[in-house]
Design a protein around this motif. Sequence first.
Motif, short mmCIF file in Angstrom:
data_model
loop_
_atom_site.label_atom_id
_atom_site.label_comp_id
_atom_site.label_asym_id
_atom_site.label_seq_id
_atom_site.Cartn_x
_atom_site.Cartn_y
_atom_site.Cartn_z
N ASP A 18 -55.48 27.04 -50.26
CA ASP A 18 -53.90 27.44 -50.60
C ASP A 18 -53.14 27.01 -49.26
OD1 ASP A 18 -51.65 28.61 -51.43
OD2 ASP A 18 -52.28 30.75 -51.18
N ALA A 19 -52.36 26.36 -49.45
CA ALA A 19 -51.45 25.67 -48.20
C ALA A 19 -50.30 26.74 -47.93
CB ALA A 19 -50.67 24.36 -48.66
N ASN A 20 -50.05 27.67 -48.84
CA ASN A 20 -49.06 28.84 -48.38
C ASN A 20 -49.56 29.88 -48.11
OD1 ASN A 20 -46.81 26.83 -49.66
ND2 ASN A 20 -47.69 27.24 -51.71
N ALA A 21 -51.10 29.77 -47.81
CA ALA A 21 -51.65 31.16 -47.33
C ALA A 21 -50.68 31.93 -46.08
CB ALA A 21 -52.96 30.93 -47.12
N PRO A 22 -50.47 30.99 -45.25
CA PRO A 22 -49.72 31.44 -43.72
C PRO A 22 -48.55 32.35 -44.30
CG PRO A 22 -50.82 29.52 -43.34
CD PRO A 22 -50.90 29.65 -44.94
N GLU A 23 -47.64 31.63 -45.08
CA GLU A 23 -46.49 31.87 -45.36
C GLU A 23 -46.59 33.33 -46.16
OE1 GLU A 23 -42.26 30.47 -47.63
OE2 GLU A 23 -44.09 29.06 -47.63
N LEU A 24 -47.41 33.44 -47.03
CA LEU A 24 -47.62 34.70 -47.95
C LEU A 24 -47.96 35.82 -47.14
CD1 LEU A 24 -49.40 33.28 -50.92
CD2 LEU A 24 -47.12 34.40 -50.91
N ALA A 25 -48.86 35.58 -46.04
CA ALA A 25 -49.53 36.39 -45.14
C ALA A 25 -48.27 37.07 -44.08
CB ALA A 25 -50.61 36.08 -44.13
N ALA A 26 -47.42 36.05 -43.86
CA ALA A 26 -46.04 36.47 -43.37
C ALA A 26 -45.17 37.33 -43.92
CB ALA A 26 -45.21 35.17 -42.59
N ASP A 27 -45.14 36.92 -45.22
CA ASP A 27 -44.32 37.83 -46.26
C ASP A 27 -44.83 39.24 -46.16
OD1 ASP A 27 -42.39 35.82 -46.42
OD2 ASP A 27 -43.30 34.93 -48.17
N GLU A 28 -46.14 39.22 -46.41
CA GLU A 28 -46.83 40.67 -46.51
C GLU A 28 -46.80 41.23 -45.46
OE1 GLU A 28 -51.33 42.53 -47.70
OE2 GLU A 28 -51.04 40.27 -47.70
N ARG A 29 -46.88 40.96 -44.17
CA ARG A 29 -46.64 41.68 -42.95
C ARG A 29 -45.20 42.12 -42.90
NH1 ARG A 29 -49.94 37.63 -40.58
NH2 ARG A 29 -48.11 36.56 -40.09
N ARG A 30 -44.07 41.28 -43.23
CA ARG A 30 -42.83 41.73 -43.14
C ARG A 30 -42.54 43.04 -44.22
NH1 ARG A 30 -41.76 36.37 -42.44
NH2 ARG A 30 -41.42 35.94 -44.72
N GLU A 31 -43.15 42.81 -45.58
CA GLU A 31 -43.17 43.61 -46.55
C GLU A 31 -43.57 44.96 -45.98
OE1 GLU A 31 -44.00 44.58 -51.27
OE2 GLU A 31 -44.77 42.87 -50.15
N ARG A 32 -44.70 45.07 -45.10
CA ARG A 32 -45.47 46.36 -44.71
C ARG A 32 -44.40 46.92 -43.57
NH1 ARG A 32 -51.82 44.88 -44.16
NH2 ARG A 32 -52.27 44.61 -46.04
N LEU A 33 -43.68 46.01 -42.70
CA LEU A 33 -42.94 46.69 -41.84
C LEU A 33 -41.56 47.35 -42.11
CD1 LEU A 33 -43.03 43.73 -39.21
CD2 LEU A 33 -43.92 46.01 -38.89
N HIS A 34 -41.33 46.72 -43.45
CA HIS A 34 -39.88 47.29 -44.27
C HIS A 34 -40.23 48.40 -44.87
CE1 HIS A 34 -38.08 43.01 -44.67
NE2 HIS A 34 -37.71 43.57 -43.47
N LEU A 35 -41.49 48.66 -45.51
CA LEU A 35 -41.72 49.81 -46.02
C LEU A 35 -42.21 50.96 -45.01
CD1 LEU A 35 -44.52 48.89 -48.69
CD2 LEU A 35 -42.12 49.55 -49.12
N PHE A 36 -42.86 50.67 -43.76
CA PHE A 36 -42.90 51.37 -42.76
C PHE A 36 -41.45 52.03 -42.11
CE2 PHE A 36 -43.17 52.27 -38.02
CZ PHE A 36 -44.13 53.37 -38.13
N GLY A 37 -40.60 51.09 -42.08
CA GLY A 37 -39.26 51.35 -41.44
C GLY A 37 -38.57 52.59 -42.59
N LEU A 38 -38.80 52.31 -43.70
CA LEU A 38 -38.23 53.38 -44.61
C LEU A 38 -38.84 54.56 -44.67
CD1 LEU A 38 -37.81 51.03 -47.80
CD2 LEU A 38 -35.96 51.72 -46.35
#
Length: 305
Positions: A18-38
């Motif tokens: 999967d060539a998009n794996a690093p990008e998906l991992a970064a998106d997942e981390r950002r989503e977790r940070l947003h949920l933590f902020g909420l």
Amino acid sequence: MSATGIESLAARRAGRPDANAPELAADERRERLHLFGLSLPALLVIGIVAFLPTAWLFWLSFIDEGSFSLAHYERMVREASYLRIFWSTFEISAVVTVIAILLGYPLAYLLSQLSERAASLLLILVLVPFWTSLLVRTYAWLVLLQRRGVINDWLQGLGLVDAPLRLVHNYTGTLIGMTHIMLPFLILPTYAALRTIDRDYLKAAASLGASPLRAFWTVFFPLSLPGLMAGALLVFVLCLGFYVTPALLGGGRVLLVSMKIQQNAGMYFEWGAASAMGVILLVATLGIFWGLGRLVSLDRVMGER
């Protein structure tokens, strides 16, 4: 799903890297940070309301005459009166829980067998006590159980007893009042669990030759245990910190941990001793939760085997 996500899913299904794996991992981390902020404001409120007072309670239990000390804990281990108080608290809590199970489970089972409309109407009767103050309900039991109360007058009027029974200001009155107060806390979660059990399981057991009683004990009752255990645990934990009803119906002859804490803090101004008893009660309660959690997980493992 985004185009990147679709491409990644197709690559995983085809077995390609999967060539998009690093990008998906970064998106997942950002989503977790947003949920933590909420959720951060709620976490701060919980920390201020729950964890800070608990931490202050722990700290205060180690303070004696302005210095760090284990004197409060040593006194509770050394003096037999404290051990008797803790034993009495856990004993009464366990007895009330058992009585609530014996009375509440059959009622919850009956409600689960009725139609939703009939069960809802009867549940109103279970919830009616919540509409009345706890203090009022306790004083009502005091009126009913006293030597010249309604129950003793009724028993003597029927000729069942010659002299008034001692039903209040003792262990018996405390059990009666606490059971009445705690009974709805067992019925409600148990009924909710019983209502979700599929009746086809009982039909299947009957089709295999099981009698109604055997089908109940081998199929229905095990499926209802999670709800029953949740209600029993709720009743037991609430009983550990119960104060008003034991104080009034016990008449000072039944001394529980909550009452001793009130004496230490309100009468003797020994905040360290009161905090130490609170810490021990909290640790014991958490130990019960941990033990039951281990027991349930062990049962599940054994069942899977």
